[in-house]
Design a protein around this motif. Structure first.
Motif, PDB file in Angstrom:
ATOM      1  N   GLY A 140      -6.426   2.567  -8.679  1.00 15.33           N
ATOM      2  CA  GLY A 140      -6.349   1.698  -7.377  1.00 15.33           C
ATOM      3  C   GLY A 140      -5.662   0.609  -8.019  1.00 15.33           C
ATOM      4  N   GLY A 141      -5.896   0.166  -8.962  1.00 15.07           N
ATOM      5  CA  GLY A 141      -5.227  -1.333  -9.298  1.00 15.07           C
ATOM      6  C   GLY A 141      -3.797  -1.123  -9.749  1.00 15.07           C
ATOM      7  N   TYR A 142      -3.411  -0.251 -10.413  1.00 16.35           N
ATOM      8  CA  TYR A 142      -1.923   0.418 -10.650  1.00 16.35           C
ATOM      9  C   TYR A 142      -1.293   0.603  -9.351  1.00 16.35           C
ATOM     10  N   SER A 143      -1.863   1.354  -8.462  1.00 15.33           N
ATOM     11  CA  SER A 143      -1.014   1.752  -7.261  1.00 15.33           C
ATOM     12  C   SER A 143      -1.066   0.690  -6.407  1.00 15.33           C
ATOM     13  N   GLY A 144      -1.795  -0.249  -6.296  1.00 13.07           N
ATOM     14  CA  GLY A 144      -1.786  -1.556  -5.276  1.00 13.07           C
ATOM     15  C   GLY A 144      -0.604  -2.290  -5.974  1.00 13.07           C
ATOM     16  N   SER A 145      -0.589  -2.433  -7.320  1.00 16.18           N
ATOM     17  CA  SER A 145       0.467  -3.117  -7.827  1.00 16.18           C
ATOM     18  C   SER A 145       1.735  -2.754  -7.532  1.00 16.18           C
ATOM     19  N   LEU A 146       1.960  -1.563  -7.687  1.00 15.28           N
ATOM     20  CA  LEU A 146       3.361  -0.702  -7.276  1.00 15.28           C
ATOM     21  C   LEU A 146       3.549  -0.917  -5.822  1.00 15.28           C
ATOM     22  N   LEU A 147       2.461  -0.734  -4.919  1.00 13.50           N
ATOM     23  CA  LEU A 147       2.874  -0.796  -3.508  1.00 13.50           C
ATOM     24  C   LEU A 147       3.244  -2.588  -3.328  1.00 13.50           C
ATOM     25  N   LYS A 148       2.472  -3.316  -3.664  1.00  9.22           N
ATOM     26  CA  LYS A 148       2.534  -4.824  -3.467  1.00  9.22           C
ATOM     27  C   LYS A 148       4.202  -5.126  -4.202  1.00  9.22           C
ATOM     28  N   ALA A 149       4.596  -4.511  -5.199  1.00  4.19           N
ATOM     29  CA  ALA A 149       5.934  -4.796  -5.771  1.00  4.19           C
ATOM     30  C   ALA A 149       7.024  -4.285  -4.674  1.00  4.19           C
ATOM     31  N   PHE A 150       6.729  -2.860  -4.162  1.00  7.76           N
ATOM     32  CA  PHE A 150       7.828  -2.483  -3.211  1.00  7.76           C
ATOM     33  C   PHE A 150       7.918  -3.289  -1.878  1.00  7.76           C
ATOM     34  N   THR A 151       6.575  -3.615  -1.570  1.00  9.44           N
ATOM     35  CA  THR A 151       6.505  -4.495  -0.179  1.00  9.44           C
ATOM     36  C   THR A 151       7.397  -5.840  -0.439  1.00  9.44           C
ATOM     37  N   GLU A 152       7.147  -6.471  -1.580  1.00  9.47           N
ATOM     38  CA  GLU A 152       7.594  -7.696  -1.756  1.00  9.47           C
ATOM     39  C   GLU A 152       9.551  -7.509  -1.921  1.00  9.47           C
ATOM     40  N   GLN A 153       9.810  -6.216  -2.772  1.00  7.71           N
ATOM     41  CA  GLN A 153      11.165  -6.066  -2.715  1.00  7.71           C
ATOM     42  C   GLN A 153      11.660  -5.792  -1.297  1.00  7.71           C
ATOM     43  N   ILE A 154      11.217  -5.216  -0.414  1.00  8.35           N
ATOM     44  CA  ILE A 154      11.498  -4.933   0.780  1.00  8.35           C
ATOM     45  C   ILE A 154      11.584  -6.274   1.706  1.00  8.35           C
ATOM     46  N   PHE A 155      10.647  -7.014   1.680  1.00 11.90           N
ATOM     47  CA  PHE A 155      10.557  -8.288   2.377  1.00 11.90           C
ATOM     48  C   PHE A 155      11.663  -9.263   1.832  1.00 11.90           C
ATOM     49  N   LEU A 156      11.900  -9.103   0.538  1.00 10.27           N
ATOM     50  CA  LEU A 156      13.049 -10.180   0.103  1.00 10.27           C
ATOM     51  C   LEU A 156      14.280  -9.635   0.217  1.00 10.27           C
ATOM     52  N   ARG A 157      14.692  -8.409   0.189  1.00 11.40           N
ATOM     53  CA  ARG A 157      15.742  -7.720   0.697  1.00 11.40           C
ATOM     54  C   ARG A 157      16.162  -8.084   2.327  1.00 11.40           C
ATOM     55  N   ILE A 158      14.952  -8.118   3.184  1.00 14.26           N
ATOM     56  CA  ILE A 158      15.125  -8.498   4.652  1.00 14.26           C
ATOM     57  C   ILE A 158      15.392  -9.911   4.620  1.00 14.26           C
ATOM     58  N   ALA A 159      14.792 -10.997   3.802  1.00 10.75           N
ATOM     59  CA  ALA A 159      15.143 -12.365   3.875  1.00 10.75           C
ATOM     60  C   ALA A 159      16.681 -12.759   3.345  1.00 10.75           C
ATOM     61  N   ILE A 160      17.017 -12.149   2.387  1.00  9.31           N
ATOM     62  CA  ILE A 160      18.246 -12.505   1.839  1.00  9.31           C
ATOM     63  C   ILE A 160      19.463 -11.618   2.632  1.00  9.31           C
ATOM     64  N   GLY A 161      19.071 -10.353   3.188  1.00 10.21           N
ATOM     65  CA  GLY A 161      20.022  -9.866   3.944  1.00 10.21           C
ATOM     66  C   GLY A 161      20.306  -8.530   2.894  1.00 10.21           C
ATOM     67  N   PHE A 162      20.818  -7.573   3.414  1.00 12.93           N
ATOM     68  CA  PHE A 162      21.329  -6.614   2.483  1.00 12.93           C
ATOM     69  C   PHE A 162      22.813  -6.677   2.297  1.00 12.93           C
ATOM     70  N   LYS A 163      22.994  -7.250   0.971  1.00 16.96           N
ATOM     71  CA  LYS A 163      24.259  -7.567   0.683  1.00 16.96           C
ATOM     72  C   LYS A 163      24.753  -6.528  -0.458  1.00 16.96           C
TER      73      LYS A 163
END
Length: 89
Positions: A66-89
């Motif tokens: 669960g901890g490992y899966s949660g960290s993978l999901l958190k990293a993916f979500t942060e990556q998506i939100f970061l790409r939304i915030a800075i734009g897809f360039k």
């Protein structure tokens, strides 16, 4: 956002889904084959015998990974939100 960006996100999401679900599905498959082998040897054909061990094994695997899966999901979500915030360039 280009087609390549969208395809990359979908590919990452599918890969993440496989990583998150893989251990639980793999353990359920191993338990199921073992119980099927046991039932074939003993000729005990109880239908509910396969479900309880699979559920218990699934919960144990979820608790262990669960901890490992949660960290993978958190990293993916942060990556998506970061790409939304800075734009897809």
């Amino acid at each position: 956002m280009t087609e390549g960006d969208a395809l990359g996100l979908v590919q990452q999401a599918i890969w993440l889904t496989m990583l998150l679900a893989g251990p639980v599905i793999g353990s359920a498959m191993v338990i199921g084959v073992g119980i099927a082998f046991f039932q074939a040897l003993t000729q005990v054909q109880e239908m509910t015998l396969t479900f309880v061990p699979k559920i218990i094994a699934g919960f144990i695997i979820i608790m262990l990974t669960g901890g490992y899966s949660g960290s993978l999901l958190k990293a993916f979500t942060e990556q998506i939100f970061l790409r939304i915030a800075i734009g897809f360039k």
